[in-house]
Design a protein around this motif. Structure first.
Motif, PDB file in Angstrom:
ATOM      1  N   LEU A  92      72.723  94.476  52.259  1.00  0.00           N
ATOM      2  CA  LEU A  92      72.574  93.050  52.543  1.00  0.00           C
ATOM      3  C   LEU A  92      71.118  92.776  52.888  1.00  0.00           C
ATOM      4  O   LEU A  92      70.551  93.380  53.799  1.00  0.00           O
ATOM      5  CB  LEU A  92      73.469  92.640  53.719  1.00  0.00           C
ATOM      6  N   TYR A  93      70.506  91.847  52.155  1.00  0.00           N
ATOM      7  CA  TYR A  93      69.110  91.489  52.371  1.00  0.00           C
ATOM      8  C   TYR A  93      69.052  90.184  53.161  1.00  0.00           C
ATOM      9  O   TYR A  93      69.804  89.247  52.894  1.00  0.00           O
ATOM     10  CB  TYR A  93      68.370  91.389  51.041  1.00  0.00           C
ATOM     11  N   VAL A  94      68.139  90.144  54.137  1.00  0.00           N
ATOM     12  CA  VAL A  94      68.115  89.078  55.131  1.00  0.00           C
ATOM     13  C   VAL A  94      66.701  88.504  55.214  1.00  0.00           C
ATOM     14  O   VAL A  94      65.728  89.259  55.341  1.00  0.00           O
ATOM     15  CB  VAL A  94      68.513  89.623  56.526  1.00  0.00           C
ATOM     16  N   SER A  95      66.586  87.172  55.159  1.00  0.00           N
ATOM     17  CA  SER A  95      65.274  86.542  55.362  1.00  0.00           C
ATOM     18  C   SER A  95      65.153  86.131  56.828  1.00  0.00           C
ATOM     19  O   SER A  95      65.930  85.322  57.321  1.00  0.00           O
ATOM     20  CB  SER A  95      65.093  85.334  54.442  1.00  0.00           C
ATOM     21  N   GLN A  96      64.184  86.714  57.509  1.00  0.00           N
ATOM     22  CA  GLN A  96      63.971  86.474  58.933  1.00  0.00           C
ATOM     23  C   GLN A  96      62.683  85.692  59.120  1.00  0.00           C
ATOM     24  O   GLN A  96      61.606  86.135  58.726  1.00  0.00           O
ATOM     25  CB  GLN A  96      63.884  87.799  59.690  1.00  0.00           C
ATOM     26  N   GLY A  97      62.766  84.486  59.725  1.00  0.00           N
ATOM     27  CA  GLY A  97      61.615  83.611  59.866  1.00  0.00           C
ATOM     28  C   GLY A  97      60.594  84.111  60.869  1.00  0.00           C
ATOM     29  O   GLY A  97      60.858  84.975  61.717  1.00  0.00           O
ATOM     30  N   ALA A  98      59.384  83.506  60.777  1.00  0.00           N
ATOM     31  CA  ALA A  98      58.296  83.811  61.706  1.00  0.00           C
ATOM     32  C   ALA A  98      58.491  83.058  63.010  1.00  0.00           C
ATOM     33  O   ALA A  98      59.223  82.076  63.087  1.00  0.00           O
ATOM     34  CB  ALA A  98      56.954  83.432  61.084  1.00  0.00           C
ATOM     35  N   ASN A  99      57.796  83.499  64.041  1.00  0.00           N
ATOM     36  CA  ASN A  99      57.879  82.859  65.352  1.00  0.00           C
ATOM     37  C   ASN A  99      56.799  81.812  65.576  1.00  0.00           C
ATOM     38  O   ASN A  99      56.845  81.096  66.583  1.00  0.00           O
ATOM     39  CB  ASN A  99      57.793  83.905  66.468  1.00  0.00           C
ATOM     40  N   ASN A 100      55.810  81.724  64.681  1.00  0.00           N
ATOM     41  CA  ASN A 100      54.723  80.772  64.898  1.00  0.00           C
ATOM     42  C   ASN A 100      54.136  80.336  63.560  1.00  0.00           C
ATOM     43  O   ASN A 100      54.710  80.611  62.498  1.00  0.00           O
ATOM     44  CB  ASN A 100      53.660  81.368  65.833  1.00  0.00           C
ATOM     45  N   ALA A 101      52.995  79.666  63.610  1.00  0.00           N
ATOM     46  CA  ALA A 101      52.434  79.052  62.403  1.00  0.00           C
ATOM     47  C   ALA A 101      51.755  80.073  61.494  1.00  0.00           C
ATOM     48  O   ALA A 101      52.065  80.158  60.304  1.00  0.00           O
ATOM     49  CB  ALA A 101      51.447  77.952  62.788  1.00  0.00           C
ATOM     50  N   MET A 102      50.797  80.847  62.039  1.00  0.00           N
ATOM     51  CA  MET A 102      49.968  81.692  61.189  1.00  0.00           C
ATOM     52  C   MET A 102      49.763  83.090  61.750  1.00  0.00           C
ATOM     53  O   MET A 102      48.774  83.745  61.437  1.00  0.00           O
ATOM     54  CB  MET A 102      48.609  81.030  60.927  1.00  0.00           C
ATOM     55  N   GLY A 103      50.677  83.558  62.587  1.00  0.00           N
ATOM     56  CA  GLY A 103      50.634  84.952  63.009  1.00  0.00           C
ATOM     57  C   GLY A 103      50.251  85.191  64.446  1.00  0.00           C
ATOM     58  O   GLY A 103      50.620  86.205  65.033  1.00  0.00           O
ATOM     59  N   ALA A 104      49.470  84.278  65.049  1.00  0.00           N
ATOM     60  CA  ALA A 104      49.102  84.386  66.456  1.00  0.00           C
ATOM     61  C   ALA A 104      49.762  83.245  67.222  1.00  0.00           C
ATOM     62  O   ALA A 104      50.024  82.176  66.664  1.00  0.00           O
ATOM     63  CB  ALA A 104      47.583  84.341  66.627  1.00  0.00           C
ATOM     64  N   PRO A 105      50.039  83.441  68.494  1.00  0.00           N
ATOM     65  CA  PRO A 105      50.678  82.368  69.268  1.00  0.00           C
ATOM     66  C   PRO A 105      49.880  81.075  69.213  1.00  0.00           C
ATOM     67  O   PRO A 105      48.640  81.093  69.173  1.00  0.00           O
ATOM     68  CB  PRO A 105      50.709  82.948  70.686  1.00  0.00           C
ATOM     69  N   ASP A 106      50.578  79.942  69.193  1.00  0.00           N
ATOM     70  CA  ASP A 106      49.923  78.641  69.209  1.00  0.00           C
ATOM     71  C   ASP A 106      50.798  77.665  69.983  1.00  0.00           C
ATOM     72  O   ASP A 106      52.013  77.844  70.075  1.00  0.00           O
ATOM     73  CB  ASP A 106      49.654  78.147  67.783  1.00  0.00           C
ATOM     74  N   PRO A 107      50.205  76.618  70.558  1.00  0.00           N
ATOM     75  CA  PRO A 107      50.972  75.731  71.440  1.00  0.00           C
ATOM     76  C   PRO A 107      52.060  74.946  70.730  1.00  0.00           C
ATOM     77  O   PRO A 107      53.076  74.606  71.352  1.00  0.00           O
ATOM     78  CB  PRO A 107      49.901  74.800  72.028  1.00  0.00           C
ATOM     79  N   VAL A 108      51.880  74.632  69.444  1.00  0.00           N
ATOM     80  CA  VAL A 108      52.898  73.866  68.724  1.00  0.00           C
ATOM     81  C   VAL A 108      54.196  74.660  68.647  1.00  0.00           C
ATOM     82  O   VAL A 108      55.293  74.092  68.638  1.00  0.00           O
ATOM     83  CB  VAL A 108      52.394  73.492  67.321  1.00  0.00           C
ATOM     84  N   TRP A 109      54.093  75.999  68.610  1.00  0.00           N
ATOM     85  CA  TRP A 109      55.266  76.871  68.573  1.00  0.00           C
ATOM     86  C   TRP A 109      55.447  77.580  69.913  1.00  0.00           C
ATOM     87  O   TRP A 109      55.953  78.701  69.985  1.00  0.00           O
ATOM     88  CB  TRP A 109      55.155  77.871  67.420  1.00  0.00           C
ATOM     89  N   ALA A 110      55.035  76.867  70.999  1.00  0.00           N
ATOM     90  CA  ALA A 110      55.255  77.309  72.382  1.00  0.00           C
ATOM     91  C   ALA A 110      54.673  78.688  72.672  1.00  0.00           C
ATOM     92  O   ALA A 110      55.162  79.407  73.542  1.00  0.00           O
ATOM     93  CB  ALA A 110      56.734  77.269  72.735  1.00  0.00           C
ATOM     94  N   ASN A 111      53.624  79.052  71.929  1.00  0.00           N
ATOM     95  CA  ASN A 111      52.898  80.305  72.170  1.00  0.00           C
ATOM     96  C   ASN A 111      53.781  81.552  72.105  1.00  0.00           C
ATOM     97  O   ASN A 111      53.515  82.551  72.769  1.00  0.00           O
ATOM     98  CB  ASN A 111      52.164  80.247  73.519  1.00  0.00           C
ATOM     99  N   ARG A 112      54.829  81.493  71.299  1.00  0.00           N
ATOM    100  CA  ARG A 112      55.697  82.671  71.138  1.00  0.00           C
ATOM    101  C   ARG A 112      55.072  83.627  70.125  1.00  0.00           C
ATOM    102  O   ARG A 112      54.722  83.218  69.017  1.00  0.00           O
ATOM    103  CB  ARG A 112      57.095  82.255  70.693  1.00  0.00           C
TER     104      ARG A 112
END
Length: 772
Positions: free
Chosen positions: A483-503
């Motif tokens: 089973l192949y699974v697409s798992q999303g990113a936690n932020n915009a471009m790889g480093a924490p950012d405030p729009v994505w709550a710095n996760r």
């Protein structure tokens, strides 16, 4: 279809012009030294300029500088100001241009001296003066300015006036009359290259009389539009497309409740007639999407505007924006065509859709229902039944947000039968929009079985989760039974950012994962949290869940094609994200990095960080190969380079222009497997079209749903080697959806089913017999 590898050059829309203002140069140097892209935060509140255009003999109105056509350069003469640099350049380059002789003074014909004098920006042939068109520029500190301009002529009405201030439209197609000879407009452009530029592009014999430049003192605390698609003055825009504004945010995303027909508008430029449209934002709240409810007119000019009535989630008003574009010819026709039957099911926020082994259609929803329908003759849906198994389980266990759970992935087990179907699903906390709040490690993979799929078994738990709508997305069984699974990113471009709550990114985020059911433990669920208090190791021998491919930012769907290749449409980021820098020394975990080309310790390239990347990423379709990287950085896996880096001073495939020239792509980047699905497309659902008896020229093609720009289905041809052709758009029946998310096919008939999230419905597409 001819195979084409699309290359995209992501550059600032204002270009790369030399910074001549001393303060701008200092600011730029500091930004480079800090490893950050210069972000337009605030204009110098001490800088203002008011300019009166006229002849060399003109005495400017008090408080105004005089411009009588001098080439761009430092001004030293009478009425020229002190220490200022301004003047004229060619409209097609930054080459200084002398337009002395193009000024006019209409004397007593116009008692208002600011209007009485003017400058021809586009002098007609045969007139006295310089006929080479020019644009006016002034060196200013980077920032946002209120620019008020006036065009017109007391003596003549033989013009179609147009002015562009930076990348915004100020005046468009103003045709004066004897009663109305002048037009005055105000816009708020942002300067990022040290020069404010006012251009007459798209005008005819444009004449400027005067302008005023005043800094917007609170620009640093207000969100704004960064760029739009179609861009200002663009031509040939598809009549079936949408207008998407990329945003510069200062905190939370856009407040969707403030997106109305009065705060975001599209009008016919010539008549001012409003265009009926839907205005929405993305799940991340980082774009504004205006989609006409019907197609636009071909070969027609439109004006797009965002007002201060649009606000972010903190109540801050957006800076106003205005731009214009012109549509091209209508598309469609040919032998490939579908007839649309709108709303064969409705009333739910449908996400994904799939046909089951029992011949029925299954549709998942944002709030955790699985809807099951019988497929009637002609493809319509009947006997709808809501399966509440996922919601019931969430309520029983007291999961966050219960009973709601968002189901996106649905894949029937290969061992399923018509009488005993087994459905695998992804299960996520439901993100309702607004302020980010979703808990990390809260996504799961479950299995539904038993009578009416009434038994829920959690198979994998504690998958990573972003604060918004990046989550565990689609599922697809491969030819190997995994089973192949697409798992999303936690932020915009790889480093924490405030729009994505710095996760930050996690070890399993932004990836295609592979789950081997044969390796699952007897006691379920399998807890795959990779950080304390979890200890799951996807690299361990015999690990059931492993990393198949990485750097896949947010892939909604997956499809295994009959040519043996795995394809996944993937959302790139809006502008403004942060990228990570390579640390020194490298962490020891780099020794375990997956690398298809050369297993072992990561050795480079070194990469600087980018803060608030100025350019948006395009969206992609990836031809996914085991062990390869697809451009989204993840420091947890020692992946640092965004997309194609910036290796040369020329045009590089999928380059990131804010990197210094010479920044190499990740050595494991699968450039040959990256295809351009369109900027702000939000490429989501995908299916290989089999076509039943009606496949015709479309058989074997990838159909990709575009949720945002376009709101349509685009078609990629796929050959036996896995290569994709450039996309075809505008096919009859494939346009005019309302935020479509997913598509599936009834292979027995060639009928397609499309989920339209914006209309809470499923729409049927029937192939025309002429396709066969």
């Amino acid at each position: 279809m001819t195979t084409i590898r699309t290359r995209r050059r992501l550059r600032s829309s204002t270009g790369h012009r030399p910074r001549l203002a001393a303060l701008s140069a200092v600011l730029a140097s500091l930004a480079v030294a800090l490893g950050a892209a210069p972000a337009p935060a605030r204009a110098d509140t001490a800088f203002t300029a008011r300019v009166d255009f006229g002849t060399a003999a003109t005495v400017p109105v008090t408080g105004h500088l005089l411009d009588y056509g001098q080439a761009y350069g430092a001004r030293t003469g009478p009425h020229q100001g002190t220490g200022l640099t301004y003047g004229w350049t060619r409209t097609d380059a930054a080459t200084p241009l002398d337009l002395i002789g193009n000024g006019r003074d209409r004397g007593s014909a116009e008692p208002d001296r600011l209007r009485a004098t003017l400058m021809h920006m586009q002098l007609p042939a045969g007139s006295a003066g310089v006929t080479t068109p020019g644009r006016w520029e002034i060196a200013v500190p980077d920032g946002t300015y209120s620019v008020t301009v006036t065009v017109g002529d007391a003596a003549h009405t033989n013009s179609v006036h147009a002015l562009q201030a930076e990348d915004q439209n100020a005046v468009d197609g103003f045709v004066p009359t004897t009663a109305t000879r002048y037009a005055t407009r105000t816009v708020t452009p942002t300067v990022t290259d040290g020069r404010l530029t006012v251009s007459p592009v798209t005008g005819t014999n444009t004449k400027i009389t005067h302008l005023a430049i005043v800094p917007v003192a609170d620009a640093a605390t207000r969100p704004a539009v960064r760029a739009v698609t179609p861009a200002n003055t663009a031509t040939g825009a598809p009549p079936t497309g949408s207008v998407v504004a990329d945003l510069r945010l200062v905190g939370g995303g856009v407040d969707a409740a403030t997106l109305t027909s009065s705060t975001v508008t599209l009008t016919e430029a010539a008549t001012g007639t409003p265009v009926a449209a839907r205005v929405v934002t993305s799940g991340g709240g980082d774009v504004v999407n205006l989609s006409p409810t019907a197609g636009l007119k071909p070969h027609t000019r439109y004006r797009f505007a965002v007002t201060g009535g649009v606000k972010d989630l903190n109540g801050r008003s957006f800076l106003p924006w205005q731009s214009v574009f012109t549509t091209g010819a209508e598309t469609g026709g040919g032998t490939v065509a579908f007839d649309k039957v709108t709303g064969v099911a409705s009333g739910r926020s449908f996400t994904s859709v799939v046909k089951g082994p029992d011949g029925r259609l299954y549709a998942a929803t944002l709030d955790g229902y699985i809807m099951r329908y019988a497929i009637a003759a002609g493809g319509t849906l009947t006997d709808g039944r809501a399966i509440t198994t996922v919601r019931d389980d969430a309520a029983a266990r007291g999961l966050p947000g219960a009973p709601a759970r968002t189901v996106i992935g649905m894949a029937f087990d290969p061992a399923s039968t018509a009488s005993a179907p087994v459905l695998w699903i992804s299960s996520n906390t439901m993100y309702p929009g607004g302020t980010p709040a979703e808990p990390d490690w809260s996504s799961a993979i479950g299995r539904l079985s038993g009578p009416d799929l009434s038994v829920y078994t959690e198979v994998v738990s504690r998958l990573p989760r972003s604060v918004k709508d990046h989550e565990t997305n689609s599922l697809a069984f491969g030819p190997d039974g995994a089973l192949y699974v697409s798992q999303g990113a936690n932020n915009a471009m790889g480093a924490p950012d405030p729009v994505w709550a710095n996760r930050p990114e996690r070890l399993l985020s932004a990836a295609i994962l592979r789950l081997d059911p044969a390796k699952l433990p007897a006691a379920l669920p399998l807890d795959v949290r990779t950080e304390s208090p979890g200890a799951y190791d996807p690299y361990a021998p015999g690990a059931p869940l492993t990393l198949y491919a990485t750097g896949v930012r947010n892939a909604f769907d997956l499809v295994w094609h009959s040519n043996g290749h795995l394809y996944t449409p993937t959302n790139g980021s809006a502008a403004g994200g942060n990228t990570p820098a390579t640390p020194s020394p490298l962490p020891g975990s780099c020794a375990r990095r997956i690398d298809a080309a050369a297993h072992g310790t990561y050795t480079g390239p070194p990469v600087p960080a980018i803060t608030s990347n100025r350019a948006a990423e395009t969206d992609y379709v990836f031809d996914v190969e085991r062990g390869r990287y697809y451009g989204h950085p993840n420091p947890a896996r020692c992946e640092w380079v965004l997309a194609g880096g910036n290796p040369t001073s020329g045009t590089d495939p999928f380059e990131t222009a804010d990197y210094p020239v010479g920044t190499l792509p990740d050595r494991n980047l699968d450039l040959a497997g990256m295809y351009d699905a369109g900027l702000h497309a939000s490429a989501n659902g995908v299916v290989e079209y089999r076509g039943g008896a009606f496949g015709g020229a479309l058989r074997g093609s990838l159909l990709v749903v575009r949720y945002s720009s376009g709101q349509d289905i685009e078609v990629f041809g796929a050959d036996a080697q896995g290569r994709l052709s450039a996309p075809t758009r505008g096919i009859t029946g494939f346009t005019g959806f309302q935020q479509p998310l997913d598509v599936t096919e009834d292979t027995a008939t060639g009928n397609l089913y499309v989920t339209e999230l914006g209309a809470s419905r499923i729409t049927l597409l029937r192939p025309r017999a002429s396709m066969g």
